[in-house]
Design an enzyme around this catalytic site. Structure first.
Site, PDB file in Angstrom:
ATOM      1  N   ASP A 200       0.832  -1.194   0.000  1.00 58.29           N
ATOM      2  CA  ASP A 200       0.000   0.000   0.000  1.00 58.29           C
ATOM      3  C   ASP A 200       0.871   1.249   0.000  1.00 58.29           C
ATOM      4  O   ASP A 200       2.028   1.222   0.435  1.00 58.29           O
ATOM      5  CB  ASP A 200      -0.881   0.026   1.253  1.00 58.29           C
ATOM      6  CG  ASP A 200      -2.197  -0.712   1.054  1.00 58.29           C
ATOM      7  OD1 ASP A 200      -2.504  -1.061  -0.097  1.00 58.29           O
ATOM      8  OD2 ASP A 200      -2.899  -0.930   2.052  1.00 58.29           O
ATOM      9  N   LYS A 222      -1.233   0.937  -8.213  1.00 52.65           N
ATOM     10  CA  LYS A 222      -1.024   0.989  -9.659  1.00 52.65           C
ATOM     11  C   LYS A 222      -1.378  -0.322 -10.357  1.00 52.65           C
ATOM     12  O   LYS A 222      -1.040  -0.520 -11.515  1.00 52.65           O
ATOM     13  CB  LYS A 222       0.431   1.351  -9.960  1.00 52.65           C
ATOM     14  CG  LYS A 222       0.808   2.749  -9.476  1.00 52.65           C
ATOM     15  CD  LYS A 222       2.249   3.097  -9.812  1.00 52.65           C
ATOM     16  CE  LYS A 222       2.587   4.502  -9.322  1.00 52.65           C
ATOM     17  NZ  LYS A 222       3.994   4.861  -9.592  1.00 52.65           N
TER      18      LYS A 222
END
Length: 412
Positions: A200, A222
């Site tokens: 994260d 992403k």
């Protein structure tokens, strides 16, 4: 006897008689390990420390409250001699020799037939350190070596690869509030053993730089979403890599189950038949205020604290928080993910009875080198956030404990 190195061996004492002579500090330190080994322990001593006495009261050891007498070691497999009576120690040592009982002496290692190593444990491994001879015995040195090895195994700086085939699985690891030193030792070890780390944005980023080159690091923010929502894409990535036989770590900020969607990931893994280990982390709801000098509870000030998510405003139909009830509480309110909603949150709390002068602290980037604290009140917090350019991540503390802190941000 000629000087030879001690021969290291692991004793399996489950159900076997161990005699301990003396109930002082030495026995107090050694007894827990003997109890953990499952030994049948007989303590012979006129008196004992309160801790040793508590072991006897709990039935963990059998205590005969008297001095040593010849014959006490007759049925023993192992003996620990640790009385303050030198003559009794010598007599017991001689009896141990006659009965071929391995014997440790706390007062005279040269006369013992066994030595207790400096031991430590890490994930199923016992580390035991011995000096090579009585002449070279240095307990502090052996303890320091033990500590260095155990710490290296725990924090991942000393890595010993598993040679047996590992079971594929995922570890949901709470990385803590941001400071890399605040991850648990188990979490750090699992990171060191990982093949893939899905991290994260709020996880301890500095730890990623320490990973070996072969470890694949995936930024969870992403991951291509495709036709899935973000969380579904993360779940799929965890399952996909685990099914390839890889050791996967899902590195999350704070604790996996405190506004971290950890249970959603655990449920997805369970449905896919993937083993999942949960490693708790230090929640920012407690640690960040503490790092800024704010106790979430304090005697005479706050007897409870409540942690809520502020990611949706009080007037948002998606909100599950009972803000009117929170306004009536007298304890501490900790708000996570609420920087951009703090104005409406403050208005709601005041509208339902909270004093506009209630202290508020915003701690940005808590526990990191960029940490800063901004103080306000419920009446001024909205304009303060704008004026001071407070940005996420920030933990917001509401309550009288804000004024209790010590150090540069408050007086005791």
């Amino acid at each position: 006897m000629a000087e030879h190195p001690a021969y290291p061996v692991g004793l399996r004492l489950t159900g076997r008689r161990v005699v301990v002579l003396g109930g002082g500090q030495v026995a107090q330190r050694r007894l827990p390990a003997l109890i953990a080994a499952g030994a049948d322990i007989r303590l012979v001593s006129p008196e004992a420390t309160p801790s040793v006495e508590a072991m006897a009261d709990a039935g963990e050891i059998a205590w005969e409250q008297r001095p040593y007498a010849d014959g006490d070691l007759a049925d023993a497999w192992y003996a620990l001699i640790a009385t303050s009576d030198t003559d009794a120690n010598a007599a017991a040592s001689a009896e141990a020799e006659r009965h071929r009982v391995w014997c440790v002496r706390s007062d005279d290692a040269d006369q013992a037939t066994a030595w207790t190593p400096a031991t430590g444990h890490s994930e199923g491994v016992t580390v035991a350190v011995l000096t090579t001879s009585a002449r070279d015995r240095d307990p502090r040195h052996t303890a320091a070596i033990r500590d260095a090895v155990v710490e290296g195994l725990r924090d991942g700086t000393l890595v010993a690869p598993h040679q047996r085939t590992r079971t594929a699985g995922v570890a949901l690891v709470g990385g803590g509030p941001g400071d890399p030193d605040l991850i648990t030792v188990r979490g750090r070890r699992l990171l060191a053993e990982a093949d893939v780390v899905i991290a994260d944005r709020l996880g301890p980023r500095d730890l990623l730089a320490e990973l070996p080159p072969h470890v694949e690091v995936i930024d969870a923010a992403k991951i291509p979403y495709g036709r899935f929502m973000a969380q579904e894409a993360i779940n799929n990535a965890l399952i996909e890599h685990a099914k390839q036989g890889k050791a996967v770590v899902r590195l999350k900020g704070g604790d996996p189950f405190v506004f971290g969607r950890g249970m959603e990931e655990a449920q997805a893994l369970a449905e896919a038949g993937i083993p999942c280990t949960v490693v708790p982390g230090i929640s920012s709801s407690i640690s960040v205020p503490g790092a800024a000098g704010i106790p979430v509870t304090h005697r005479g000030v706050a007897h409870e604290f409540t942690v809520v998510s502020g990611h949706v405003a009080p007037d948002d139909e998606r909100s599950l928080v009972d803000w009117p009830s929170l306004a009536r509480l007298t304890g501490t309110l900790v708000i996570l993910m609420g920087v951009d909603k703090i104005g409406r949150i403050a208005e709601t709390l005041v509208a339902h009875g909270k004093s506009p002068q209630t202290p508020v602290a915003l701690v940005q980037e808590g526990t990191t080198a960029a940490q800063r604290r901004v103080d306000a009140t419920l009446a001024t917090v909205a304009e303060t956030v704008v004026a001071q350019e407070v940005r996420p991540p920030a933990v917001i503390v509401v309550g009288e404990v804000v004024g209790v802190g010590v150090g540069p941000h408050g007086a005791a």
